[in-house]
Design a protein around this motif. Structure first.
Motif, short mmCIF file in Angstrom:
data_model
loop_
_atom_site.label_atom_id
_atom_site.label_comp_id
_atom_site.label_asym_id
_atom_site.label_seq_id
_atom_site.Cartn_x
_atom_site.Cartn_y
_atom_site.Cartn_z
N VAL A 281 36.47 40.17 38.03
CA VAL A 281 37.27 40.94 37.56
C VAL A 281 37.53 40.05 36.27
O VAL A 281 37.26 39.79 35.60
N VAL B 207 37.06 35.28 37.13
CA VAL B 207 37.90 36.50 35.59
C VAL B 207 37.48 36.04 34.30
O VAL B 207 37.03 35.05 34.19
N GLY C 267 42.43 36.81 41.62
CA GLY C 267 41.13 36.45 41.40
C GLY C 267 40.76 35.47 42.07
O GLY C 267 39.82 35.14 43.03
#
Length: 367
Positions: A294, A328, A321
């Motif tokens: 992400v 992340v 996440g």
């Protein structure tokens, strides 16, 4: 004269805001709810939108989400009498320009709307890329090259991977946003996507061993059958490639999405949600993509050391996440204070000018 759309279901508040905004020299149209506002937006021509959040039929947040399906650019000022972290987070996800709480100070309202209008008018006046000097999209694609920006692991003090960013030597269409806009307008996204993947594939052998390559993928590229060919140039390097699917583009229109994502993973690709916080789909894309990575947009990173709200949002996304098994990455870091704030929030993978600018070569920053 600048055009503003005011969306407010309370007639008394609507009348008061109308007087304030018109007294500031703004041309105003009004809508009583989000559904009516969407119909007016479809007609185009607005430099900014001001919307209440708590409305019948369609909340201001849902209106903003659906507005982003029509326009990614028009700035929206949200107003609420009941501020809450949940709505603030969703407002940021869907790209709200400002988030104001009632009772709204008149000067603060005018200032926010005028700033939004300036941003919206600038976007509307922006000339179409390449028209002035005759540069064609074909010429820009022919002269494409990739710039690589390192993503670092702060805890390890090493480079984790590199994001490939599209550039061109064609005058008038040099940067990614201009090239993408020209491809969208001319219906050439597929041609552009194939050219980008080919350029990354050509550069991949020169990347340091063990480092991942992050490649931006427009949602429409998922409908390109060439993406799934095992013999395609980038597929050869799939096991070291993370495909960043920007959350600015909707996934709903992609047929057999789950099957297509499974096919990409079968080739060895990993998937990332890109620009989280900059577009309209936001966290809603998580169930569909089930991303391995992400990427948090710079709009949530810039000035995070001075914003408790941004810190809460980033902490929540980082924890989510971690729970979902996704790494992340925080983008757009330009200051040491931003870096330190992110590290304190549990973020480890970092990217931005503070570490290195995009370059034609695979650079190694000093950490």
């Amino acid at each position: 004269m600048s055009q503003v759309l005011l969306v407010e279901d309370d007639p008394i508040v609507r009348h008061a805001y109308t007087k304030v905004l018109r007294s500031g020299g703004l041309a105003l149209e009004t809508a009583c709810d989000g559904e009516e506002a969407l119909e007016k937006v479809r007609g185009g021509g607005f430099d900014a939108v001001v919307s209440d959040i708590n409305m019948p039929r369609l909340s201001g947040i849902e209106f903003l989400r659906r507005l982003r399906e029509l326009s990614l650019d028009v700035p929206v000022v949200l107003v609420t009498g009941g501020p809450a972290i949940e709505t603030a987070v969703r407002a940021v996800e869907y790209g709200a320009f400002r988030y104001l709480t009632k009772p709204v100070d008149i000067e603060a309202l005018l200032d926010a709307v005028n700033r939004a209008v300036q941003a919206g008018a600038e976007r509307r006046r922006r000339p179409a890329p390449a028209a002035a000097d005759g540069t064609t999209l074909d010429g820009a694609i022919d002269r494409l090259w990739m710039a690589f920006q390192p993503i670092v692991s702060w805890s390890a003090g090493t480079v984790f991977g590199y994001e490939a960013l599209v550039r061109s030597d064609a005058a008038g269409l040099r940067d990614a946003s201009a090239i993408l806009a020209a491809a969208e307008r001319s219906g050439r996204l597929r041609d552009l996507g194939r050219a980008i993947r080919a350029r990354v594939a050509a550069a991949a052998p020169g990347a340091p061993d063990g480092k991942l390559l992050f490649v931006n993928l427009h949602a429409s590229d998922l409908a390109d059958e060439a993406l799934y060919e095992a013999s395609a140039p980038l597929s050869v390097h799939a096991r070291r490639v993370v495909l960043e699917i920007t959350e600015r583009a909707a996934l709903e229109g992609i047929d057999a999405l789950a099957e297509r994502l499974a096919a990409l993973r079968a080739l060895g690709y990993r998937l990332a949600v890109d620009d989280l916080g900059a577009g309209y789909s936001g966290l809603a894309s998580f169930p569909a993509l089930q991303p391995e990575v992400v990427k948090i947009d710079l709009s949530l990173v810039r000035g995070i050391d001075r914003s408790p709200l941004q810190q809460r949002v980033v902490r929540s996304v980082t924890e989510l996440g971690r729970e979902l098994g996704a790494r992340v990455v925080c983008e757009g870091i330009e200051a040491a204070a931003e870096r330190d704030a992110l590290v304190a929030l549990g973020c480890d993978l970092l990217q931005g000018y503070l570490f290195a600018r995009p370059e034609r070569v695979f650079s190694t920053p000093v950490l």
